[in-house]
Design a protein around this motif. Sequence first.
Motif, PDB file in Angstrom:
ATOM      1  N   ALA A 107       0.866  -1.187   0.000  1.00  0.00           N
ATOM      2  CA  ALA A 107       0.000   0.000   0.000  1.00  0.00           C
ATOM      3  C   ALA A 107       0.899   1.232   0.000  1.00  0.00           C
ATOM      4  N   ALA A 108       0.729   2.119  -0.955  1.00  0.00           N
ATOM      5  CA  ALA A 108      -0.199   1.992  -2.071  1.00  0.00           C
ATOM      6  C   ALA A 108       0.418   1.078  -3.136  1.00  0.00           C
ATOM      7  N   SER A 109      -0.146   1.132  -4.355  1.00  0.00           N
ATOM      8  CA  SER A 109       0.358   0.262  -5.412  1.00  0.00           C
ATOM      9  C   SER A 109       1.755   0.691  -5.853  1.00  0.00           C
ATOM     10  N   GLU A 110       2.538  -0.293  -6.310  1.00  0.00           N
ATOM     11  CA  GLU A 110       3.885  -0.003  -6.809  1.00  0.00           C
ATOM     12  C   GLU A 110       3.889   0.314  -8.300  1.00  0.00           C
ATOM     13  N   HIS A 111       2.788   0.031  -8.965  1.00  0.00           N
ATOM     14  CA  HIS A 111       2.616   0.415 -10.357  1.00  0.00           C
ATOM     15  C   HIS A 111       1.455   1.408 -10.438  1.00  0.00           C
ATOM     16  N   THR A 112       1.525   2.286 -11.396  1.00  0.00           N
ATOM     17  CA  THR A 112       0.491   3.315 -11.534  1.00  0.00           C
ATOM     18  C   THR A 112      -0.200   3.205 -12.894  1.00  0.00           C
ATOM     19  N   MET A 113      -1.387   3.753 -12.962  1.00  0.00           N
ATOM     20  CA  MET A 113      -2.104   3.858 -14.229  1.00  0.00           C
ATOM     21  C   MET A 113      -2.371   5.339 -14.488  1.00  0.00           C
ATOM     22  N   TYR A 114      -1.835   5.831 -15.595  1.00  0.00           N
ATOM     23  CA  TYR A 114      -1.943   7.259 -15.921  1.00  0.00           C
ATOM     24  C   TYR A 114      -1.443   8.126 -14.764  1.00  0.00           C
ATOM     25  N   GLY A 115      -0.382   7.635 -14.100  1.00  0.00           N
ATOM     26  CA  GLY A 115       0.247   8.404 -13.035  1.00  0.00           C
ATOM     27  C   GLY A 115      -0.429   8.293 -11.684  1.00  0.00           C
ATOM     28  N   GLU A 116      -1.503   7.517 -11.580  1.00  0.00           N
ATOM     29  CA  GLU A 116      -2.248   7.399 -10.325  1.00  0.00           C
ATOM     30  C   GLU A 116      -2.018   6.035  -9.672  1.00  0.00           C
ATOM     31  N   HIS A 117      -1.823   6.068  -8.333  1.00  0.00           N
ATOM     32  CA  HIS A 117      -1.680   4.826  -7.573  1.00  0.00           C
ATOM     33  C   HIS A 117      -3.046   4.230  -7.251  1.00  0.00           C
ATOM     34  N   PHE A 118      -3.083   2.912  -7.139  1.00  0.00           N
ATOM     35  CA  PHE A 118      -4.240   2.222  -6.581  1.00  0.00           C
ATOM     36  C   PHE A 118      -4.022   2.106  -5.074  1.00  0.00           C
ATOM     37  N   PRO A 119      -5.081   1.932  -4.291  1.00  0.00           N
ATOM     38  CA  PRO A 119      -4.901   1.863  -2.840  1.00  0.00           C
ATOM     39  C   PRO A 119      -4.085   0.660  -2.376  1.00  0.00           C
ATOM     40  N   MET A 120      -4.057  -0.411  -3.181  1.00  0.00           N
ATOM     41  CA  MET A 120      -3.335  -1.609  -2.751  1.00  0.00           C
ATOM     42  C   MET A 120      -2.879  -2.388  -3.980  1.00  0.00           C
ATOM     43  N   GLU A 121      -1.795  -3.133  -3.799  1.00  0.00           N
ATOM     44  CA  GLU A 121      -1.285  -4.013  -4.856  1.00  0.00           C
ATOM     45  C   GLU A 121      -0.852  -5.325  -4.214  1.00  0.00           C
ATOM     46  N   ILE A 122      -1.229  -6.414  -4.839  1.00  0.00           N
ATOM     47  CA  ILE A 122      -0.888  -7.751  -4.344  1.00  0.00           C
ATOM     48  C   ILE A 122       0.156  -8.357  -5.269  1.00  0.00           C
ATOM     49  N   HIS A 123       1.196  -8.953  -4.690  1.00  0.00           N
ATOM     50  CA  HIS A 123       2.230  -9.631  -5.462  1.00  0.00           C
ATOM     51  C   HIS A 123       2.191 -11.128  -5.171  1.00  0.00           C
TER      52      HIS A 123
END
Length: 336
Positions: free
Chosen positions: A59-75
């Motif tokens: 948290a937050a995400s380590e990858h972004t979409m259009y420069g925006e983070h997601f609240p969480m990322e699962i690996h």
Amino acid sequence: WNNVPTSKVFLDMESLGTDDVSELSNNGHALVVNLAGRGLGGVTYEGQWYNLLDVNFHAASEHTMYGEHFPMEIHVVFKHASVPKVLVFAFWVLADDSASPDHPLKAITQAFIPQVGKVTPIQGAVDLNGLFTNPTGSFFTYEGSLTVPPCSQMALWFVRREPLKFPSAEVTGIKFALMKSTGDFGNYRSVMPRNGRTAWVTEAAIGKPIYKPSPLPPGVAPLFDPSVVRASDFKAYADARAAARNVQEAEKVSQRAYYRAFRSTKASRDTMPDDMKLRAIAPHKEEPDAIPTLAPGSPGAGKTHEEVLETITDKIADQARAAAKIAYQAMVPDLG
């Protein structure tokens, strides 16, 4: 975004059943479920097999979409069976009040979040295959590094194009725990520049690939068939290597024992009858594998105590190595 997949990854994993117990740990940097060594399978990519290692949360995400983070990322992390290379599958997660709580990772995300240095038992079904393919499974793929020190360039990243949706309460709980354990910094690495790296799209599919062996030099056989050998099979390899190490250790112990026995015998040899003094080696014919005995007049007569002892320990070492080799070849015939 609309690129057609140009590669495929094959999933061959078993789900954790409702009776399987795992642990969710908080190491102060991430929330992790360690699944290594449980024979749950792995994935095949470009003809290479990778074992399942763990599931971890960021948290937050380590990858972004259009420069925006997601609240969480699962690996979900997999490691190559024989070389230092890992595949990391990253899943963006959105918080959605309308999302169903019945998702593939519910046993983990609905468990009590442990404090730093603590673990929480999790018990329930975990369907990793469903995480990859439900409803679809396509991934942006690129070569990169690990996101924790030393950030080695040994990772191939797969970022799921379709974000997952989990109930808001679950996402908020995990994000709060990660922020609290990291001083409100979160446990995500800053986004890195592309530096000319290319990305492509990979499709995930459940099943085993059709194995097409690559040409090899004359006389060289492949180590294993990735369409046949599974993660659980590698336990035999590990057991064989462990057996060989145990035999080597036993060899050292036997040598130390004989040296102690020799010193004790040498200290009292002057009081022994002649027929018990140290003599040359002559194994019993009826017990060819027995520890050698000594007989007067045999070819070793006249050797020094040290030479006789060295001969004894050499024979024991040879027998131990031969036994280890036989056991190893029986368990791992491919490697010899």
